[in-house]
Write a protein that holds these residues in place. Structure first.
Motif, short mmCIF file in Angstrom:
data_model
loop_
_atom_site.label_atom_id
_atom_site.label_comp_id
_atom_site.label_asym_id
_atom_site.label_seq_id
_atom_site.Cartn_x
_atom_site.Cartn_y
_atom_site.Cartn_z
N SER A 173 0.72 -1.14 -0.05
CA SER A 173 -0.09 0.13 -0.04
C SER A 173 0.80 1.25 -0.11
O SER A 173 1.82 1.41 0.69
N GLY A 174 0.64 2.14 -0.68
CA GLY A 174 1.40 3.40 -0.90
C GLY A 174 2.37 3.37 -1.80
O GLY A 174 3.21 4.60 -1.75
N LYS A 218 1.03 2.55 -7.02
CA LYS A 218 0.52 1.61 -8.06
C LYS A 218 -0.57 2.38 -8.81
O LYS A 218 -0.87 2.91 -9.94
N SER A 219 -1.38 3.07 -7.96
CA SER A 219 -2.60 3.69 -8.28
C SER A 219 -2.07 5.15 -8.93
O SER A 219 -2.83 5.42 -10.06
N THR A 220 -1.19 5.70 -8.30
CA THR A 220 -0.43 6.83 -9.13
C THR A 220 -0.28 6.54 -10.53
O THR A 220 -0.30 7.33 -11.32
N1 LIG Z 1 -3.13 13.65 -4.62
C1 LIG Z 1 -2.06 13.17 -3.85
N2 LIG Z 1 -1.44 14.38 -2.95
C2 LIG Z 1 -0.32 14.13 -2.28
N3 LIG Z 1 -0.08 12.70 -1.93
C3 LIG Z 1 -0.52 11.57 -2.69
C4 LIG Z 1 -1.74 12.06 -3.58
N4 LIG Z 1 -1.98 10.83 -4.14
C5 LIG Z 1 -1.32 9.83 -3.74
N5 LIG Z 1 -0.39 10.41 -2.73
C6 LIG Z 1 0.71 9.55 -2.21
O1 LIG Z 1 1.20 8.90 -2.98
C7 LIG Z 1 1.82 7.76 -2.58
C8 LIG Z 1 1.38 6.71 -3.44
O2 LIG Z 1 -0.10 6.44 -3.51
P1 LIG Z 1 -0.69 5.40 -4.39
O3 LIG Z 1 -2.26 5.85 -4.19
O4 LIG Z 1 -0.40 5.54 -5.89
O5 LIG Z 1 -0.65 3.93 -3.71
P2 LIG Z 1 -1.03 2.54 -4.05
O6 LIG Z 1 0.41 1.70 -4.33
O7 LIG Z 1 -1.90 2.71 -4.97
O8 LIG Z 1 -1.27 2.00 -2.87
P3 LIG Z 1 -2.83 0.91 -2.26
O9 LIG Z 1 -2.30 -0.32 -2.57
O10 LIG Z 1 -3.07 1.55 -1.01
O11 LIG Z 1 -3.85 1.31 -3.25
C9 LIG Z 1 1.16 7.60 -1.19
O12 LIG Z 1 2.30 7.85 -0.33
C10 LIG Z 1 0.15 8.43 -1.14
O13 LIG Z 1 -0.11 9.39 0.05
#
Ligand SMILES: Nc1ncnc2c1ncn2[C@@H]1O[C@H](COP(=O)(O)OP(=O)(O)OP(=O)(O)O)[C@@H](O)[C@H]1O
Ligand SMILES: Nc1ncnc2c1ncn2[C@@H]1O[C@H](COP(=O)(O)OP(=O)(O)OP(=O)(O)O)[C@@H](O)[C@H]1O
Ligand SMILES: [Mg+2]
Ligand SMILES: [Mg+2]
Lengths: 324, 324, 294
Positions: B51-52, B55-57
């Protein structure tokens, strides 16, 4: 199966219904299982099948209204806790049964430090004060592997990561030295590497304290990893109970068998997953027969007419299916 | 093999403000830090990580919901930054997505037919008539196993699995080249999960679409993916053919991550690698390799120099000082 | 299962027998009827002065008569007739100001929540400033500038109402906008206007309806207060507020003159609030579905 000496919890024909304006929701409809002292018993099933309501029923914390335990017995160390008063139940809840919930983010109160919350839990049951109270709290934090516990003790929940919070919650729930610990999907919100940490910790706590553990999950992998015995729930009923080995090597209820075949596996190559068509029936439908009949590939006329009794197909392996 | 969509050195930094009245940027969350990979026709790229890790970014950057801080996206060999309006509309139609929560993905106030038709209505380049659109909606719904008779219903009248199918139909209707599947099966029950994954694989075979499959459950990623990327705190640490990575697990983090996966049978329980130390935040990354504070094989150089992705085999790269 | 999203289902939901608040709805219907029919069913002309009948008490008191059920005022005008005719004014003011404030407030609230940033800051600071400004003072200023009139009341109320709507709507939009269907609409290439109109607005409709109902009572009270202090609708139009104001001098001698218009305000207000409260619960999506599967 244990004799009466080793038996910790015996749930007999538990029924918990919700009386809503849309009709009666039979969330738990005749669930029976036993948990021995020091054992880890798993309850596995799909979303909405009644796992959490079973857990809340054992705690007697079903939201009332609209919910009510309408039948059955819950025998904890020889005493039916459905028969005792609310006041006595409150004592049982802290002292004998404890519970860990799914969401580590909302289970701690954000306005108190974790030290205060931990002390609060210890104070209620053990009557410690001052220095010794604090020492006990730090000791518990160390037990759940919070590094530099004396510093962390002063932290607010938001200063901890999800995994640490869940460990603190673990510390709080074992602080009263309960006989039975119910963990309702305690790792669903955690990352894989944090999840193993927490699961290992739970097992160590169990070895140290001998607490009986009821582990609720929808993940068969966790059942394989953590439990000695487990029950598979479907639409408010337990369809199969047995040792974990029974369930994995010889899944006998068509539902369990189909689920096993629909699991993707990391260790071996699966060409194509079998899937169960359809979806679970709504719990407010009055279904006379087996609830799985609609989706079952081997269902017969009988299956739709009445619900099959539990049959013991081998030692300690129970199945509710007309096939047996 | 020609790549359909290529990411080159994508960075996504989120500014962090201080909590004063006159806000000032005090640093950056490095959500995605120099990530490159490509999606190929008819293939699935799996992205795993905790998590974090970003990936989603990455998904959002591809979907143009976030502008990358640096780096470039190439679509059919052409950089997105140089796209004209018409080409951009074409890109929007070619890159679709299905997210984790089917309930939140469907507008509760719209009928299924309108939900599914929306991408077509917006990008109506072929000037389809009303009845053409209706036909296409019916056809696409059929493709995902929803009866077109129900296209006048609202989302809440469907189960979770059905809603996810509707979300998929909406993504498919414009005949996309790429579908981003961000945890699309994670929230579904096992039996439904298998249904959807099989459907996705069948559709890929039939339509030759590329998938970016994001999930935290390794077994599902294995079942779906041809190639795999393992992410940690915004960076790809290992990147190669899925089967090979799952077998070899070269990077210490990959090893730990895979050993944390739950076994699919009680006999397959292995001693897991338990990572010590807390996960650093993407705001405050350590010097050198970002995994070294939790790595059991960290050397002196690991805390000084950040390793680059280097080839260890054909099409297989690892970013670790232990490997050439 | 009833489709709660379709128009028919919506009506079903509101009027499912046995569950709706009968008394408030009946009262509201009666007053709506009075507002529509007005003078047509009033026993007397609202402005008919009859000095011989001055200060006739209501029928149940000594000296009262069935000719003037609720008595007469200082000029011998029939109070019941004046209340009936006054209903229309109150409802017209409510409808106009709620429409004005509702449309402007909803539009600005959606824009503010959806675009965020500078637009949002400007709009919300303006809304705060409006809310902080005493409405009575505003109405008095307008009354001085353009003279007391119905428009004046509607404009002052509209100015306060838009800010209330904008705040609530913006809050709702902020949470809606995080839902995946908005991201998916963007992915499909939808324009801002389309997202606001097709995706955001339909999802705040039920909130708006509840808000609207809950505000009717408030509007009627404020309108009455404005008329009471003379910044409202000028005479001789019968208005509940000015009836109370004029009757104030007779509280000790002829209490019925201010009492019955006051009761009318209170009853209408209470009915709308009770109806609104019930509506809020009835439309709550959380109450929509129970049971597993679908
Ligand atoms: N709009 C935003 N502003 C500031 N920080 C952000 C924003 N969007 C995401 N982050 C940060 O970017 C990092 C990556 O987030 P992301 O959502 O891509 O993680 P992820 O791998 O998809 O996690 P998960 O498995 O929980 O979905 C995290 O530390 C998150 O807090
Ligand atoms: N307050 C309530 N009113 C009506 N029905 C309820 C209520 N709480 C739970 N239920 C119903 O009881 C059933 C069982 O719910 P329960 O929370 O035990 O499911 P679960 O097995 O824990 O699912 P999950 O894996 O999603 O946590 C569900 O079908 C649910 O709809
Ligand atoms: Mg649950
Ligand atoms: Mg994510």
């Amino acid at each position: 199966m244990g004799d009466n000496m080793s038996e910790l919890l015996n749930v007999k024909n538990l029924k918990t219904y919700f009386f809503t304006k849309y009709g009666t929701v039979k969330a738990v409809d005749g669930v029976s299982f036993k948990v021995d002292k020091g054992e880890t018993f798993g309850i596995v099933g799909e979303s909405g099948c009644g796992k959490s309501i079973t857990a809340l029923s054992i705690m007697r914390l079903v939201p009332d209204p609209p919910g009510r335990i309408v039948g059955g017995e819950i025998v904890l160390e020889g005493e039916d806790i459905l028969k005792i008063s609310d006041n006595e139940m409150r004592k049982v809840r802290g002292k004998k049964i404890s519970m860990i919930l799914q969401d580590p983010m909302t289970s701690l109160n954000p306005v108190f430090t974790i030290g205060i919350q931990l002390e609060e839990a210890i104070k209620i049951h053990q009557g410690l004060k001052g220095r010794s109270l604090r020492e006990r709290a730090i000791e518990l934090l160390e037990m759940v592997q919070i590094s530099s516990a004396a510093v962390r003790y002063k932290n607010w929940p938001h200063q901890l990561s999800g995994g640490m919070r869940q460990r603190v919650i673990g510390a709080i729930s074992v602080s009263s030295e309960p006989r039975l610990l119910i963990a309702d999907e305690p790792t669903t919100a955690l990352d894989a590497t944090i999840q193993v940490q927490f699961l290992r910790l739970l097992r160590e706590l169990q070895e140290k304290t001998g607490v009986g553990l009821v582990f609720i999950t929808h993940d068969f992998g966790i059942i394989a990893r953590m439990c000695q015995r487990a029950a598979v729930m479907y639409a408010g009923r337990i369809v199969e109970t047995g040792s974990v080995r029974d369930l994995f090597d010889n899944p006998s209820h068509p539902y369990t068998a189909a689920l096993m075949r629909s699991l993707p596996k990391l260790e071996e190559k699966v060409e194509r997953l079998a899937s169960i068509e359809g979806q679970p029936p709504p719990l407010n439908d009055d279904i006379q027969g087996c609830r799985f009949a609609e989706r079952c590939t081997v269902a017969e006329h009988q299956c739709r007419l009445s619900y099959p009794d539990e049959t013991e197909i081998s030692d300690g392996h129970f199945v509710s299916c007309w096939k047996f | 093999m020609s790549s359909l969509l290529e990411l080159k050195n994508i960075k996504e930094y989120f500014p962090v403000m201080n909590a004063r009245i006159f806000q000032k940027v005090v640093g950056y969350i490095r959500a995605v830090d120099d990530v490159s990979f490509s999606l190929n026709e008819g293939r699935t790229f799996g992205l795993v990580g905790e998590s974090g890790c970003g990936k989603s970014t990455i998904a959002k950057v591809i979907l143009q919901l976030e502008k990358p801080t640096a780096g470039a996206i190439y679509f059919r060999g052409k950089a997105l930054t140089g796209f004209k309006r018409g080409e951009m509309a074409d890109y929007h139609a070619s890159v679709q997505a299905v997210f984790q929560d089917p309930t939140s993905s469907l507008n509760p106030r719209m009928r299924v037919a309108d939900i599914v038709a929306e991408p077509l209505v917006i990008n109506n380049s072929q000037n389809n008539s009303r009845s053409d659109i209706t036909d296409m909606v019916a056809q696409t719904l059929m493709q995902v196993g929803i009866s077109p008779d129900r296209s006048k219903c609202f989302p809440h009248e469907f189960s979770g699995g059905q809603r996810q199918r509707i979300a998929l139909a909406r993504a498919l209707i414009v005949g996309p080249g790429v579908i981003i599947l961000d945890e699309s099966v994670s929230a579904l029950d096992v039996s439904i999960q298998a249904q959807i994954m099989n459907l996705l694989r069948d559709l890929q075979e039939e339509l030759n679409v590329a998938y970016l499959f994001i999930a935290h459950d390794l077994a599902t990623v294995k079942y779906m993916s041809h190639r795999l990327g393992v992410m940690y705190l915004g960076k790809l640490l290992e990147h190669g053919p899925a089967g090979k990575i799952i077998e070899e697990r070269i990077h210490p983090y990959t090893k730990a991550l895979f050993s944390a996966a739950m076994p699919s049978h009680p006999d397959l329980i292995k001693e897991e690698v338990v990572l010590t130390g807390e996960v650093p935040s993407a705001f405050d990354l350590p010097e050198g390799c970002r995994f070294h504070p939790r790595c059991d094989r960290a050397m002196k150089i690991c805390s000084e120099v950040e390793p680059d992705l280097k080839d260890v085999a054909e099409n297989y790269q690892v970013a670790c000082h232990l490997y050439p | 299962m009833i489709k709660s999203n379709s128009p028919m289902g919506f009506i079903f939901k509101i009027f499912r027998p046995g569950r709706y608040p009968v008394i408030p709805i009946t009262i509201i219907c009666i007053f709506i009827l009075l507002a529509v029919l007005g003078q047509a069913i009033a026993p007397y002309s609202a402005n008919q002065i009859d000095l011989r009948e001055r200060f006739t008490p209501p029928f149940f008191m000594e000296g009262g008569s069935m000719r003037h059920l609720l008595g007469t005022d200082a000029m011998g005008r029939d109070i019941l007739s004046r209340i009936i005719v006054g209903t229309r004014v109150s409802f017209i003011v409510a409808i106009l100001s709620l429409t004005l404030g509702g449309v402007v407030g909803t539009a600005l609230g959606i824009i503010s929540g959806f675009y965020g940033g500078t637009i949002d800051s400007i709009l919300m600071r303006t809304a705060d400033a409006t809310l902080a400004f005493p409405i009575i003072l505003l109405a008095m200023l307008l009354a001085i500038i353009i003279g007391p009139s119905l428009q004046n009341v509607v404009i002052s109320l509209g100015i306060v109402l838009w800010a209330r709507y904008a705040r609530v709507v913006r809050g709702e939009v902020l949470s809606l906008k995080e839902r995946d269907f908005v991201a998916l609409a963007r992915i499909a290439g939808a324009s801002g206007i389309r997202i606001m109109w097709k995706h955001l607005f339909p999802n705040i409709r039920s909130t708006l309806l509840v808000l609207l109902t809950l505000q009717v009572g408030w509007v009627i009270i404020v309108e009455a207060s404005l008329s009471f202090i003379g910044a409202g609708i000028p005479g001789p139009t019968p208005v509940w507020g000015s009836m109370i104001a004029k009757g104030r001098d007779y509280v000790t001698t002829a209490w019925w003159i201010p009492f019955f218009p006051g009761m009318a305000v209170a009853i209408v207000c209470l009915s709308f609030n009770m109806f609104g409260d019930w509506l809020r619960e009835a439309l709550d999506p959380r109450m929509r579905q129970v049971g597993g599967g679908g």
